[in-house]
Design an enzyme around this catalytic site. Structure first.
Site, short mmCIF file in Angstrom:
data_model
loop_
_atom_site.label_atom_id
_atom_site.label_comp_id
_atom_site.label_asym_id
_atom_site.label_seq_id
_atom_site.Cartn_x
_atom_site.Cartn_y
_atom_site.Cartn_z
N TYR A 90 0.84 -1.21 0.00
CA TYR A 90 0.00 0.00 0.00
C TYR A 90 0.87 1.25 0.00
CZ TYR A 90 -2.91 3.78 1.75
OH TYR A 90 -3.52 4.99 1.91
N LYS A 119 1.47 4.57 -2.76
CA LYS A 119 1.28 5.98 -2.44
C LYS A 119 2.59 6.76 -2.60
CE LYS A 119 -3.08 5.62 -1.70
NZ LYS A 119 -4.02 6.23 -2.67
#
Length: 276
Positions: free
Chosen positions: A146, A150
């Protein structure tokens, strides 16, 4: 002058839903995109135009942009909000899932920017808003894939900002902190699926508990906080390049900037209930 037009992905709930409503309030013709349009019925009742779109399907994205420009003749704002949190130990998460996380969170956003930019360049105006996260500046245990998406979207946004500036197009990064959405529960579910039964089970239990914590949830900011930041960005004559907002975003990003790596590791580990 015709009303300016905005496309918001991931509009069926949370930040996307709140953003679609805020941009509509500001006078934009707003297209709210999601994989399932039945989840957009409430937004449609408020005047938002529902749009079926899967950000992992190129034909779907091309068709969506073509529909918007055919109906309105322009595209002024793209809000890349679609995304999810895939948690689990880097050793445990299957690469197919890791690739899917990047397809949704990174490649879908940049592909939509590729499709939107020719229209914005022709207008000599437009704003691409990429929703990253404070997770694009900090790291947490079992969140590697994750956070990787980002961090990547942050870097790509910086490069895109430089490239698009000569054409009158702004690129803005929004870095939410803790927001009251379904995100934490989804991340906890993927974490347990990946790592609850193996070598990282103790970490998985602690991090999943933190993600689902009611105490943490009570401190989270409403999605409207992010929607308002986006509204300010797209209506500003010269928007900031980044807006960090929502519970914990500014202090945690600042803390990461000043603390040595191992000191920050200790702070984050303790915050999620792990030994420092």
């Amino acid at each position: 002058m015709p009303a300016k037009t905005a496309l918001v992905t991931g509009a069926s709930s949370g930040i996307g839903e709140a953003t679609a409503l805020e941009l509509h309030r500001l006078g934009y013709t707003v297209y709210g995109a999601a994989r399932r349009t039945d989840r957009l019925r409430e937004l449609a009742g408020h005047g938002i135009r529902p749009l079926a779109m899967d950000v992992t399907d190129d034909a779907s994205m091309r068709a969506g942009i073509e529909k918007i420009t055919a109906e309105t003749g322009r595209l002024d704002v793209l809000v890349n909000n679609a995304g999810y949190g895939s948690y689990g130990a880097l050793e445990d998460v299957p690469l197919d899932e890791a690739r899917h996380q990047f397809e949704v969170n990174v490649f879908g956003a940049i592909r939509l920017a590729q499709l939107a930019l020719p229209h914005m360049r022709a207008q000599r105006s437009g704003t691409v808003v990429n929703i990253t996260s404070m997770g694009g500046k900090i790291h947490t245990p079992l969140g590697g894939w994750y956070h990787g998406t980002k961090f990547a979207l942050e870097a790509l946004s910086d490069c895109l900002r430089l490239e698009a500036r000569p054409f009158g197009v702004d690129v803005v990064v929004i870095e939410p902190g803790g927001i009251a959405t379904e995100w934490g529960g989804i991340a906890a579910d993927t974490l347990e699926k990946s790592s609850a039964g193996g070598a990282y089970a103790a970490q998985a239990t602690a991090v999943a508990s933190a993600l689902r914590s009611e105490a943490n949830a009570k401190r989270n900011s409403p999605p409207s906080v992010i929607a308002e930041a986006i509204g300010k960005a797209v209506t500003a004559r010269r928007p900031k390049t980044r807006y960090a907002t929502g519970f914990g975003a500014r202090p945690l990003i600042a803390l990461r900037r000043v603390l040595p790596d191992r000191a920050f590791d200790m702070v984050i580990s303790r915050a999620v209930g792990l030994p420092g």
